[in-house]
Design an enzyme around this catalytic site. Structure first.
Site, mmCIF file in Angstrom:
data_model
loop_
_atom_site.group_PDB
_atom_site.id
_atom_site.type_symbol
_atom_site.label_atom_id
_atom_site.label_comp_id
_atom_site.label_asym_id
_atom_site.label_seq_id
_atom_site.Cartn_x
_atom_site.Cartn_y
_atom_site.Cartn_z
ATOM 1 N N GLY A 3 46.047 -19.737 -31.956
ATOM 2 C CA GLY A 3 47.284 -19.533 -31.221
ATOM 3 C C GLY A 3 47.186 -18.497 -30.114
ATOM 4 N N GLY A 4 45.967 -18.191 -29.663
ATOM 5 C CA GLY A 4 45.792 -17.236 -28.579
ATOM 6 C C GLY A 4 45.750 -15.780 -29.016
ATOM 7 N N GLU A 53 32.356 -15.336 -25.745
ATOM 8 C CA GLU A 53 31.989 -16.519 -24.980
ATOM 9 C C GLU A 53 32.165 -16.236 -23.492
ATOM 10 O OE1 GLU A 53 33.431 -20.157 -27.927
ATOM 11 O OE2 GLU A 53 34.704 -19.536 -26.256
ATOM 12 N N HIS A 80 41.351 -28.921 -21.093
ATOM 13 C CA HIS A 80 41.333 -28.869 -22.555
ATOM 14 C C HIS A 80 41.346 -30.302 -23.082
ATOM 15 C CE1 HIS A 80 42.726 -26.599 -26.345
ATOM 16 N NE2 HIS A 80 42.392 -27.825 -26.697
ATOM 17 N N LYS A 117 50.581 -26.094 -26.325
ATOM 18 C CA LYS A 117 50.547 -27.329 -25.537
ATOM 19 C C LYS A 117 51.955 -27.817 -25.196
ATOM 20 C CE LYS A 117 46.333 -28.354 -28.029
ATOM 21 N NZ LYS A 117 45.774 -29.029 -29.209
ATOM 22 N N GLU A 161 36.306 -25.476 -31.049
ATOM 23 C CA GLU A 161 36.634 -25.311 -32.462
ATOM 24 C C GLU A 161 37.081 -26.644 -33.036
ATOM 25 O OE1 GLU A 161 39.797 -22.500 -32.644
ATOM 26 O OE2 GLU A 161 41.282 -23.842 -31.766
ATOM 27 N N ASN A 208 39.984 -28.337 -35.662
ATOM 28 C CA ASN A 208 41.206 -28.201 -36.445
ATOM 29 C C ASN A 208 41.131 -29.170 -37.613
ATOM 30 O OD1 ASN A 208 42.842 -26.272 -34.855
ATOM 31 N ND2 ASN A 208 42.585 -27.822 -33.276
ATOM 32 N N ARG A 242 42.965 -30.664 -39.714
ATOM 33 C CA ARG A 242 44.281 -31.205 -40.056
ATOM 34 C C ARG A 242 44.682 -32.179 -38.962
ATOM 35 N NH1 ARG A 242 47.237 -28.786 -36.102
ATOM 36 N NH2 ARG A 242 46.603 -26.688 -35.450
ATOM 37 N N ARG A 302 56.562 -32.492 -25.815
ATOM 38 C CA ARG A 302 57.181 -31.774 -26.931
ATOM 39 C C ARG A 302 58.470 -31.121 -26.426
ATOM 40 N NH1 ARG A 302 52.394 -28.337 -29.929
ATOM 41 N NH2 ARG A 302 50.642 -29.756 -29.565
#
Length: 458
Positions: free
Chosen positions: A175-176, A211, A219, A248, A299, A301, A303, A349
């Protein structure tokens, strides 16, 4: 005994399933249960007890309105599942969905966790082991440290090697949070201290890695689905570049800027990578597309993502149904050659937020709600007129997913849907979505992760 060469009969599906989540997530999982003939039992907080989306469903109240009293209370959820005779639990997305301790706790009490095994979740939840596994499977990585940084001095040495600017990131982050940029040697020490302090406070884990910061990237994420028999498939990629504060706003598939050779190479590598770690269930691998056209793994996720609907629209595959079947011991019902990705899909969203007040959450009563309807539109929501948006949780009201033969057609259908959506009583993020979709930058793909195309309005 089975006949020679035949497969054993598939095990029975679950009779009752606990839904360990709320809102549109609970509605989505319940719909899949209905399709499979499974009785969903909804775990609810005191704030959600009696909400319209729970009507006609079995519910169990977990505790108070705050997440820590309900949807994040592992023992309360497992106890609720046991007491309501649920043999399985679906965590949805968010809350405890990526918590390996919770997955193990479910299994220890005889409740099947709808998700990957706890060991796979733990391995991929830590960034450096995940990167090592993905590198071994052939995925490209972002240049950086080989593992956890031991000191500020090591961070400075790695930064000199990979080149500035660099990003200090929390090993257990999300989540940053626990992220800081250093654009030169004089900024590394301060960024290291700030990232470590935030990571320790947010995740009780102050370990960091480094990094190179890829600026001007896109993204991209790849949807994976696997069963316990080693079969892994992908459902293509999604472009999730339009974000605000690492959250997002709009997702689409396919990515309109991903080179075809890089797409096919990375999709195949992602499938190999998931198989190599014994992954089971649905998962998402996240990448940055650099300016040279290379996808670099960030990464995984472990789920379903909020935006899984985009992949469902293009493939026709119900990911939640497949998750449940796989967890019950069934084989995937599809092979890669069965997957046909059609057209273009875009998701917006819609949140209860005031865009004129820096996207401040706006809880309150929705006095009038009308969702658009079209054969080319999917609406995932738990909202009705009279719904009280609680202040305790994420403010997502609904997801609109528009489909078309082309990207332009999907965009036009989404604009029409956003225009037809009626929500009175609380402000929403509809204005920002309309501004993005109508902007020349979005239509022409002249944007990256550094800004929101068309917003704020000129």
């Amino acid at each position: 005994m089975t006949a020679r060469g035949s497969l054993p009969a598939a095990p029975p599906l679950f009779r009752r399933l606990m839904v360990g989540n709320r809102g549109e997530v609970a509605v989505r999982i319940s719909r899949a249960c209905d399709a499979l003939g499974i009785t969903p039992v909804l775990a609810v907080s005191a704030a959600d007890r009696g909400a319209a989306y729970t009507q006609g469903r079995e519910t169990v109240c977990l505790g108070g309105p705050r997440s820590t009293q309900s949807y994040l209370d592992m023992r309360a959820i497992v106890q609720a599942a046991r007491q309501s005779e649920c043999s399985a639990l679906h965590p949805g997305w968010g809350f405890l969905s990526e918590n390996p301790v919770f997955a193990a706790l479910c299994e220890a009490h005889g409740v099947t966790f709808i998700g990957p095994p706890a060991h796979a979740m733990h391995r991929m939840g830590k960034k450096t082991p995940a990167k090592a596994a993905m590198r071994a499977a052939g995925l490209q990585l972002i240049p950086g440290s080989d593992g956890i940084l031991a000191s500020v001095e090591e961070a400075q040495a790695v930064a000199e090697r990979v080149g500035y600017p660099v990003l200090l990131k929390a090993e257990s982050g999300g989540g940053g949070r626990g992220m800081r940029i250093a654009r030169g040697p004089d900024e590394v020490a301060g960024a290291y201290a700030d990232a470590q302090a935030e990571a320790s406070a947010a995740f009780a884990d102050g370990r960091l890695y480094l990094e190179r910061l890829i600026e001007g990237g896109r993204h991209i994420e790849i949807q994976i689905l696997a069963d316990r028999y080693g079969h892994v498939i992908h459902l293509g990629e999604r472009d999730c570049t339009v974000q605000r504060n690492h959250q997002k706003l709009i997702e689409e598939s396919p990515s309109p800027v991903l080179p075809e050779l890089e797409r096919s190479r990375t999709l195949a590598a992602a499938v190999r990578a998931a198989a190599s770690i014994g992954y089971v269930g649905a998962g998402t691998m996240e990448f940055l597309l650099d300016q040279g056209g290379t996808l670099r793994f960030m990464e995984m996720n472990t789920r379903l993502q909020v935006e899984h609907c985009v992949s469902e629209q293009r493939s026709g595959v119900d990911l939640v149904i497949e998750q449940i079947r796989v967890a019950a011991g069934h084989r995937l019902s599809l092979r890669q050659q069965d997957i046909v990705l059609r057209g273009h899909a875009i998701e917006c969203r819609i949140n209860a937020e005031d865009t004129t007040q820096n996207f401040r959450p706006a809880p309150g009563r929705i006095t009038r709600w009308h969702a658009p309807a079209s054969e080319h539109l999917r609406v995932d929501t738990h909202v009705q007129s009279g719904y009280e948006v609680p202040p305790h949780y994420d403010s997502l009201l609904c997801k609109l997913i528009a489909s078309g033969d082309t990207r332009d057609q999907a965009i036009e259908r989404m604009i029409a849907a956003l225009t037809d959506l009626v929500c009175e009583g609380v402000p929403t993020t509809v204005p920002v979505h309309l501004a993005i979709l109508r902007s020349p930058a979005f239509r022409d793909n002249h944007y990256d992760t550094r800004s929101i195309p068309g917003w704020p309005p000129a």
